[in-house]
Write a protein that holds these residues in place. Structure first.
Motif, mmCIF file in Angstrom:
data_model
loop_
_atom_site.group_PDB
_atom_site.id
_atom_site.type_symbol
_atom_site.label_atom_id
_atom_site.label_comp_id
_atom_site.label_asym_id
_atom_site.label_seq_id
_atom_site.Cartn_x
_atom_site.Cartn_y
_atom_site.Cartn_z
ATOM 1 N N TRP A 26 0.844 -1.202 0.000
ATOM 2 C CA TRP A 26 0.000 0.000 0.000
ATOM 3 C C TRP A 26 0.882 1.255 0.000
ATOM 4 O O TRP A 26 0.630 2.208 -0.730
ATOM 5 N N SER A 31 2.881 6.001 -3.135
ATOM 6 C CA SER A 31 3.909 7.032 -3.165
ATOM 7 C C SER A 31 4.948 6.683 -4.214
ATOM 8 O O SER A 31 6.044 6.263 -3.917
ATOM 9 N N ASP A 55 -2.808 17.925 -12.383
ATOM 10 C CA ASP A 55 -2.437 17.780 -10.984
ATOM 11 C C ASP A 55 -2.226 16.341 -10.535
ATOM 12 O O ASP A 55 -3.026 15.759 -9.818
ATOM 13 N N ALA A 57 -0.420 15.529 -8.391
ATOM 14 C CA ALA A 57 -0.187 15.571 -6.950
ATOM 15 C C ALA A 57 -1.338 14.981 -6.164
ATOM 16 O O ALA A 57 -1.156 14.537 -5.040
ATOM 17 N N ARG A 58 -2.525 14.973 -6.747
ATOM 18 C CA ARG A 58 -3.677 14.452 -6.013
ATOM 19 C C ARG A 58 -3.436 13.032 -5.561
ATOM 20 O O ARG A 58 -3.896 12.610 -4.514
ATOM 21 N N ILE D 65 -4.590 21.267 -6.332
ATOM 22 C CA ILE D 65 -5.347 20.739 -5.197
ATOM 23 C C ILE D 65 -4.416 20.133 -4.169
ATOM 24 O O ILE D 65 -4.591 20.287 -2.979
ATOM 25 N N GLY D 66 -3.429 19.424 -4.618
ATOM 26 C CA GLY D 66 -2.527 18.764 -3.687
ATOM 27 C C GLY D 66 -3.017 17.382 -3.341
ATOM 28 O O GLY D 66 -4.104 16.971 -3.750
ATOM 29 N N PRO D 67 -2.233 16.631 -2.559
ATOM 30 C CA PRO D 67 -2.596 15.244 -2.275
ATOM 31 C C PRO D 67 -3.969 15.157 -1.618
ATOM 32 O O PRO D 67 -4.224 15.826 -0.617
ATOM 33 N N ASN D 68 -4.853 14.366 -2.174
ATOM 34 C CA ASN D 68 -6.166 14.216 -1.551
ATOM 35 C C ASN D 68 -6.765 12.832 -1.727
ATOM 36 O O ASN D 68 -7.920 12.619 -1.447
ATOM 37 N N ARG D 69 -5.978 11.879 -2.186
ATOM 38 C CA ARG D 69 -6.547 10.562 -2.448
ATOM 39 C C ARG D 69 -6.195 9.538 -1.374
ATOM 40 O O ARG D 69 -6.950 8.605 -1.139
ATOM 41 N N VAL D 70 -5.013 9.651 -0.773
ATOM 42 C CA VAL D 70 -4.568 8.631 0.178
ATOM 43 C C VAL D 70 -5.101 8.987 1.551
ATOM 44 O O VAL D 70 -4.639 9.926 2.182
ATOM 45 N N LEU D 76 -2.981 10.493 4.879
ATOM 46 C CA LEU D 76 -2.057 9.372 5.043
ATOM 47 C C LEU D 76 -0.921 9.410 4.020
ATOM 48 O O LEU D 76 -0.120 8.493 3.955
ATOM 49 N N GLN D 77 -0.878 10.468 3.221
ATOM 50 C CA GLN D 77 0.117 10.538 2.153
ATOM 51 C C GLN D 77 1.539 10.384 2.689
ATOM 52 O O GLN D 77 2.324 9.585 2.187
ATOM 53 N N THR D 79 2.518 9.139 5.460
ATOM 54 C CA THR D 79 2.719 7.808 6.029
ATOM 55 C C THR D 79 3.117 6.832 4.927
ATOM 56 O O THR D 79 4.051 6.035 5.087
ATOM 57 N N ALA D 80 2.411 6.912 3.811
ATOM 58 C CA ALA D 80 2.736 6.029 2.693
ATOM 59 C C ALA D 80 4.160 6.300 2.214
ATOM 60 O O ALA D 80 4.917 5.360 1.933
ATOM 61 N N ASP D 81 4.528 7.572 2.139
ATOM 62 C CA ASP D 81 5.879 7.902 1.695
ATOM 63 C C ASP D 81 6.926 7.293 2.611
ATOM 64 O O ASP D 81 7.924 6.736 2.163
ATOM 65 N N LEU D 83 6.599 4.727 4.653
ATOM 66 C CA LEU D 83 6.603 3.264 4.512
ATOM 67 C C LEU D 83 7.404 2.853 3.291
ATOM 68 O O LEU D 83 8.190 1.903 3.334
#
Lengths: 188, 365, 166, 346
Positions: A26, A31, A55, A57-58, D65-70, D76-77, D79-81, D83
């Motif tokens: 996961w 990432s 984007d 980045a999403r 928008i920036g990270p918004n999926r994890v 949790l973005q 955290t994933a990085d 890991l």
């Protein structure tokens, strides 16, 4: 390489091992940091994908590292020529495992419009294992995002892409012959 | 006196600031540059050779991939050279549409220039803003031909499809947006002290040197020559249009940047005139499917975004060109790189790469 | 394109250099010259104020199977005039004077012609292959070109001779 | 007596343990260990939060928008990085100076985390309220120069070497104006103790008494922590990733953690030294005031970082020596006169 492969066989289906494995998968899948390496036309679309409209980045994939040591994904964006191949193999070699490759654009899949040229590599998979093929000349940024999501799916569920393992192994063998061997203890 | 050792820093072919696969071997003395040697060919696809085995119509898509951020201008250059060779008369409406598309593409290409320049100067935000505005132009191309970058819209004898009302209307909207856009750039980076300090007075190309190196396009205009093929040759309908050629004074990085900003304004002016005077009529001349130009050779040059783009075509009377040579502006401009980098520090070399604006698809061909 | 050149100037040139022939019927006048007079002619065209050809607009070479032809296109910014200078070279051993002595900005273009067409330029400051790798032996733009086989071994790119077309 | 919430919580915990364990020495030891644990947690969590925060702020500035999926809102973005970085292959390239190469990322993390011991988070909540607090702080934080040079030298890479040299040059030259600018505060407070400096701002914040010093301090902070526009260390377009060019996975993550620990650090430092630390109107607890100020400063530093282009190496150095240093000296002189006049007026 997966965690499951590291443990003794009797532990393979152990719930803790598989949970840790799933957790790491996961983490990797969410990432993916691409190497900011562009060869030709496709790299402009790659930049567009990271820009404000699409984007990337999403999904957490926008960290375009300029150094191969810290990146996970090599997006080969653009026509690959034979002259560029040794540097590209070196970049791939410098990346730490686990590493992934996206062949972006028709040129990397089969030579594209330059297939009969004297200096163009007809297909990236002759040189290195390719995880996701992304057709288009050049593919739109949406397509790149889709390719990265396909890659995510592939990392999390490797069994879904089982059919291509044979092909990947073939390219790995090719790559073994191409890389520059470094003698231990000898500094260049 | 203490002496220090020089060392060679190899930038590229994969380096975040070399705009594709340019390799520059920079010789450094501390942080000061003694010499910068460009090494290219990492994207050499042999387009000139490939064109010899394609029919004239099939050659046009290759020109898209030469200077891939201003593909319309490349299409135009090749098509006009073939038209000159075969004596094809292009309808007036097609010429107007061509001019609109080329100037739009010039703006889009300057967006990439601004984006990569600001990114190389360490402000990723600038790149994002430039690419955001570039998307608006790509949308227009999307409407008119269905492609974003490699358009293949301008064909031999005209254009492949008529300009719809939607396209013309949205183009007008974009032109109205241009002053606002430039204003934002002014606030974000043109007016920035650090930005100015890094650009002004660095990598100067004098008037004589610019001519000596055979430079063209915005790079030679920044050095003070008003050398613009659109004004000199008046190809297409450029003779009927009213526009100025921005000319720089010192030929430093700052001039090369400002000239491109001013060119955006001029391009917008040209597009507005074209929109106002757009005639009705056919958009494609009658061109035989099997185009066989008479024996002979022709050279035609157009003002591409990066300079003087010329196509030299030799025909042997068959449907395939016997030989095509492309005079690529960024290839020739790149000769000045060593001169620009000498005596500067490493950070300025990056600025010099960006302002000379080479595009490796065009350099390596 | 630029206007016609005056014929009398061209005739003067012909008297001055033995190998010069010209063709003013073309839309741009063509001057044909032998390799021995090429450099002197170019210097004359650049320096003489009646010509003032200060830009070398385009250099290229064409392989006509029997011979290789160098094509120089000069442009005069002052008079807005064009002239095309053509020079035939021996195909087996094409050697010509480098134009970098007159126009320094032709360095890369001549290297490209050396690389792709195999024309050797005398007195060129840095005559090496520019687009193809250094160890490439064939000349791609020649009409009888057969591509070499690429092979990467130990991180080094090597070119093998093409298999004979039997 | 102190009355911060955290302080009171700590005291009650102490009182709770005292009858159970008996010995005050052991209780104090346990409390110290708890504090160290909390500080390390703080550094680690702040790094996680700030990696995401930085990306979000950057996205907002860049109309994205920036990270918004994890996870929800992309929480949790990071955290994933982390890991992922944990499980990356650890490459030690050929030709590196092994000991230095391995030590560098560890050593860089120590000063970055150690300075947290000196920050007064709330009334009475300070791990080590030594009477040379400010001096110690500067001494510790200047130690982070060495690991950059070690990493740059040991990597056996030209880019890393250039990056290391640049870092040392810029960090060493900016310590001087920073120290002299802070000297004004020390003169007014009359103490180097961190808690005393905060106490001294109960009536008026030092940003109003020392505006020049504040500006100098902000600039030097950006340089010392290698934030843009002074991120010569990681000038991507010139020297790839500076001294970290050859580091992979977790080793590189340590550099990364130290960078974000430093970011929070300069935010806290600015808030403490110039914005009155935990002091504020009574309707909010001191702890909250402290974090509000610190985060505001971090936001401002990020804002500067994402809108300015990078400066050039020689400009940075000449600016430091030719502009900031004289300015700091003038500020010192003015402060001296000011104190003299103030005393004379009284």
């Amino acid at each position: 390489m997966e965690i499951v492969d590291l443990v003794p066989p009797e532990l393979k289906n152990n719930v803790i091992v598989t949970s840790v494995d799933a957790l790491f998968k996961w983490g990797r899948a969410n990432s993916i940091w691409p190497l900011s390496s562009g060869l030709a036309c496709c790299s402009i679309e790659m930049m567009c994908a990271a820009a404000s409209r699409f984007d990337l980045a999403r999904f957490g994939y926008e960290v375009f590292r300029s150094c191969p040591r810290q990146s996970d994904l090599l997006i080969v964006a653009g026509t690959l020529t034979w002259k560029m191949t040794p540097p590209l193999i070196r970049l791939y070699e410098e990346m730490p495992n686990p590493k992934y490759v996206i062949a972006m654009g028709n040129c990397n899949i089969g030579g594209g419009p330059f297939a009969d040229s004297y200096s163009v590599v007809t297909g990236l998979d002759q040189i290195m294992p390719v995880d996701v093929y992304l057709p288009g000349c050049p593919p739109r940024p949406e397509a790149l995002i889709d390719a990265m999501l396909k890659l995510k799916k592939r990392i999390q569920h490797p069994e879904t892409a089982a059919g291509s393992e044979e092909r990947m192994n073939m390219s790995r063998e090719n790559l073994e012959n191409m890389i520059r061997p470094i003698a231990p203890g000898k500094v260049e | 006196m203490a002496t220090t050792e020089k060392f060679v820093l190899n930038m590229g072919p994969q380096h975040p600031s070399t705009h594709g696969v340019l390799q520059v071997q920079v010789e450094l003395d501390g942080e000061n540059i003694v010499g910068a040697k460009p090494v290219m060919g990492y994207l050499h696809r042999g387009i000139e050779k490939l064109m010899e085995s394609r029919t004239y119509q099939q050659c046009v898509p290759f020109t898209d991939r030469l200077d891939y951020v201003s593909s319309m201008n490349n299409n135009l250059g090749f098509c006009m050279a073939v038209e000159k060779l075969a004596g094809i008369e292009v309808p007036e409406r097609a010429q107007y549409i061509r001019t609109i598309c080329c100037e739009l593409n010039r703006i889009a290409s300057h967006h990439v220039f601004i984006g990569s320049l600001t990114n190389d100067l360490g402000s990723a935000t600038g790149m994002i803003y430039a690419f955001r505005d570039r998307e608006k132009i790509l949308d227009l191309f999307n409407i008119i031909c269905g492609a974003r970058m490699t358009c293949h819209y301008i064909r031999i004898g005209g254009v492949i499809a008529d300009a719809q009302d939607e396209f013309l209307q949205k183009t007008e909207e974009f032109i109205n947006y241009v002053p606002e856009m430039l204003d934002e750039y002014d606030r974000l980076f043109t007016g920035n002290e650090i930005f100015q300090k890094r650009m002004q007075g660095t990598s100067i190309i004098s008037k004589e040197d610019a001519l000596r190196f055979g430079m063209s396009g915005p790079n030679i205009r920044a050095s003070g020559w008003d050398y613009d093929i659109r004004k000199i040759d008046k190809y297409g309908i450029y003779g009927k249009l009213d526009f100025d050629i921005p000319v720089g004074k010192t030929g430093d990085n700052w001039d090369r940047y400002i000239i491109r900003l001013q060119e955006i304004v001029e391009s917008a002016k040209i597009i507005r005139q074209c929109l106002d005077n757009m005639p009705e009529g056919p958009f494609m001349a009658k061109v035989p499917k099997m185009l066989k130009p008479p024996k002979g050779d022709a050279y035609h040059r157009v003002e591409n975004t990066r300079g003087e783009l010329g196509f030299y075509i030799v025909s042997d009377g068959t449907n395939k060109p016997y030989r095509v040579h492309i005079r690529r502006p960024s290839f020739i401009n790149l000769q000045a790189l060593d001169h620009m980098c000498k005596g500067m520090v490493l950070a300025d070399a990056v600025t010099a790469f960006a302002t000379i604006d080479p595009l490796m698809g065009e350099v390596d061909c | 394109m630029g206007s016609y050149l005056e014929i009398k100037y061209l005739e003067e040139l012909q008297q001055q250099y033995a190998s010069v022939e010209f063709d003013s019927e073309q839309p741009e006048p063509h001057i044909y010259v032998g390799t021995e007079d090429l450099l002197a002619l170019m210097k004359e065209l650049q320096e003489n104020p009646i010509w003032a050809f200060d830009r070398m607009a385009n250099i290229t070479s064409v392989d006509y199977k029997e011979y290789i032809e160098m094509v120089y296109m000069l442009y005069s910014r002052r008079f807005d005039k064009w002239v095309t200078v053509k020079c035939k070279l021996d195909r087996e051993k094409p050697v010509v004077e480098s134009m970098t002595q007159v126009w320094p900005g032709t360095e890369f273009e001549e290297r490209e012609i050396f690389d792709l067409m195999g024309v050797e330029f005398l007195h060129h400051p840095d005559l090496r292959r520019i687009l193809m790798p250094e160890d490439y032996t064939a000349y791609p733009l020649r009409k009888d070109f057969v591509p070499l086989q690429p092979k990467i071994e130990g991180g080094v790119l090597k070119w093998l001779q093409p298999k004979s077309l039997s | 007596m102190h009355n911060g919430i955290l302080y009171l919580a700590g005291q009650s915990l102490k009182e709770l343990m005292l009858p159970i364990i008996g010995s005050e020495l052991i209780v104090n030891l346990i409390m110290t260990l708890i504090c160290i644990g909390i500080l390390f947690m703080l550094v680690a969590v702040s790094a996680l939060v700030f990696t995401l925060g930085e990306r979000k702020v950057c996205a907002w500035i860049q109309v994205r928008i920036g990270p918004n999926r994890v996870g929800p809102w992309g929480l949790l973005q990071s955290t994933a990085d982390m890991l992922k970085l944990l499980t990356k292959e650890d490459i030690i390239p050929h030709g590196v100076d092994r000991w230095m190469w391995v030590l560098s990322p560890i050593l860089i993390f120590i000063p970055a985390a150690m300075v947290y011991a000196l920050y007064p988070f709330d009334d009475g909540v300070i791990f080590a309220d030594v009477n040379i607090g400010l001096f110690l702080l500067i001494a510790i934080s200047s130690q982070s120069v060495l690991p950059f040079l070690m990493g740059g030298y040991a990597s056996n890479s030209k880019y890393a070497m250039l990056g290391g040299m640049r870092t040392v040059a810029q960090m060493l030259s900016y310590e001087v104006p920073m120290v002299i600018a802070l000297m004004g505060i020390v003169m007014i407070t009359g103490s180097l103790k961190m808690s005393a400096i905060v106490e001294a701002q109960s009536n008026i914040w030092f940003i109003f008494l020392q505006p020049i010093a504040f500006l100098i301090f902000m600039v030097t902070c950006l340089v010392e922590s290698n934030r843009p526009p002074f991120n010569m260390v990681e000038g991507e377009s010139e020297i790839i990733a500076g001294p970290f060019t050859e580091y992979t996975g977790m080793r590189w993550a340590l550099f990364f953690l130290a960078e974000f620990a430093n970011l929070l650090s300069i935010g806290i430092l600015t808030a403490t030294l110039f914005l009155g630390g935990w002091q504020g109107p009574d309707f909010l607890p001191g702890q909250l005031w402290f974090w509000i100020k610190a985060f505001l400063m971090v936001l401002i530093y990020q804002w500067i970082g994402w809108t300015f282009p990078r400066t050039r190496m020689d400009t940075i150095l000449s600016f430091g020596w030719k502009v900031l240093l004289p300015l700091a000296l003038v500020n010192l002189l003015l402060t001296g006169f000011g104190i003299y006049i103030f005393k004379w007026l009284l």
